[in-house]
Design an enzyme around this catalytic site. Sequence first.
Site, PDB file in Angstrom:
ATOM      1  CG  PHE A 127      -2.035   0.772   1.150  1.00 20.44           C
ATOM      2  CD1 PHE A 127      -3.249   0.730   0.722  1.00 20.44           C
ATOM      3  CD2 PHE A 127      -1.645   2.215   1.915  1.00 20.44           C
ATOM      4  CE1 PHE A 127      -4.143   1.972   0.468  1.00 20.44           C
ATOM      5  CE2 PHE A 127      -2.820   3.369   1.805  1.00 20.44           C
ATOM      6  CZ  PHE A 127      -3.942   2.849   1.213  1.00 20.44           C
ATOM      7  CG  ASP A 198      -0.498  -2.076   7.227  1.00 22.52           C
ATOM      8  OD1 ASP A 198      -1.558  -2.186   7.710  1.00 22.52           O
ATOM      9  OD2 ASP A 198      -0.189  -0.969   6.450  1.00 22.52           O
ATOM     10  CE1 TYR A 223      -9.442   3.567   6.261  1.00 22.01           C
ATOM     11  CE2 TYR A 223      -8.495   4.972   8.218  1.00 22.01           C
ATOM     12  CZ  TYR A 223      -8.425   4.224   6.768  1.00 22.01           C
ATOM     13  OH  TYR A 223      -7.279   4.347   6.051  1.00 22.01           O
ATOM     14  CE  LYS A 224      -8.150   0.603   4.838  1.00 21.82           C
ATOM     15  NZ  LYS A 224      -6.662   0.276   4.494  1.00 21.82           N
ATOM     16  NE  ARG A 371     -10.202  -2.524  -2.385  1.00 24.46           N
ATOM     17  CZ  ARG A 371      -9.448  -1.874  -1.484  1.00 24.46           C
ATOM     18  NH1 ARG A 371      -8.299  -2.266  -0.884  1.00 24.46           N
ATOM     19  NH2 ARG A 371     -10.002  -0.774  -0.981  1.00 24.46           N
TER      20      ARG A 371
END
Length: 412
Positions: A127, A198, A223-224, A371
Amino acid sequence: MSSVDLTKIAARDAEDPPAQFREQFQLRDGLIYLDGNSLGALPKASITRMAHAVTGEWGEGLITSWLGAEWVSAPRRVGDKIGALIGAKPGEVIAADSTSINIFKALAAALSLRPDRGVILSESTNFPTDVYMMQGLEAFSGGRIKSVTVAPEAIMEALDETVAALLLTQVHYKSGLVRDMAEITRRAHEMGVLVIWDLSHSAGAIEVDLNAADADFAIGCGYKFLNGGPGAPAYIYVAERHQSAVQPLSGWFGHARPFAFEEEYTPAPGIERFLCGTPQVLGLAALECGVDIFGRADMAEVRRKSLQLSTVFMEMMDELCAEFGFSLISPRDPALRGSQIAYTHPYGYEIMQALKERDVIGDFRAPDVLRFGLTPLYLRFQDIIDAVERLSDICKTKAWDKPHYRERAQVT
Ligand SMILES: *Cc1c(COP(=O)(O)O)cnc(C)c1O
């Protein structure tokens, strides 16, 4: 349809244990939300909790709420709850700041534990923010730190005695490929390399056991999959044995005695050292509601359902969309698959726009990836069936081939 029995699949919704959690989320009727890996849905508990945090704790309690409403201990309290989900011991996780900032802290701490090594290593498809933070450290270090990225398959051979830390995302943000945390950590340790994991697409998505893997550091998003709300505080895990490392973002909340207002910085002895400034109290309140839902869920069940959802997704794609030019980039092997499914398509952006207009929300990752996040707590098997049927219809009718679907938005 021939090989996929839709009636049987849809019937699973009635008997599925995680299905009971759906009513704990606020989701509009008709919406198929396949983007909980980017921004989790709103827990209904957060609505009342936030209202109370704002009007009661802030509005009425004002400054007394730091103690009265336990604001001051929220980073540690929420951190421990996240820790329980990822195999950390109490006192090894703290909720604070953003993932990017926590990456900086973890990298710097690891470098301080390997003073004779200057390389921080990652893989080139990680990422972007992970790699950008490495590059930032290199830029300000005056030559002491070197940021290196290699192709994903070359990570192991790049481990040597110059490498201080390896920064890897356990579940790849595009493909959803799951890395073997225990094995990679073991091999890195053989070379004296510390590993920073991560967990942005792991926590709340797959079972994670940091202590079993002998992990050094970890960071991740709130927040995911954790459903902490937009811009929720992130978290950082520091193995007990590394908690005396240097944490150079030495703000007053990381001080051993913040309210002594001493002239000299004395770092807190435990995980509090990895705080920097004043905690994000409102954000922590919302995050805690999201995390608490997982406290009531069985992660093994969540994982089992996640893999069933992605299997149904892939099988339906094979059946209904085979001729439309999609290429699966997620692993078919369930052991290697996270909680998302991704396909490349030359018109991926336009197709995703057309899907959104039909109430199926996934996301697009440049240059060509569609995705779909699979969140077992609030997705139904029927949602997957409907989503792929709509996708197939969009392709069959070429409904995506319209000028307004080509205009790129600022956030994709
Ligand atoms: C989403 C994500 C981030 C986000 O970092 P922020 O600082 O919260 O914006 C970092 N790393 C990975 C792997 C991610 O998927």
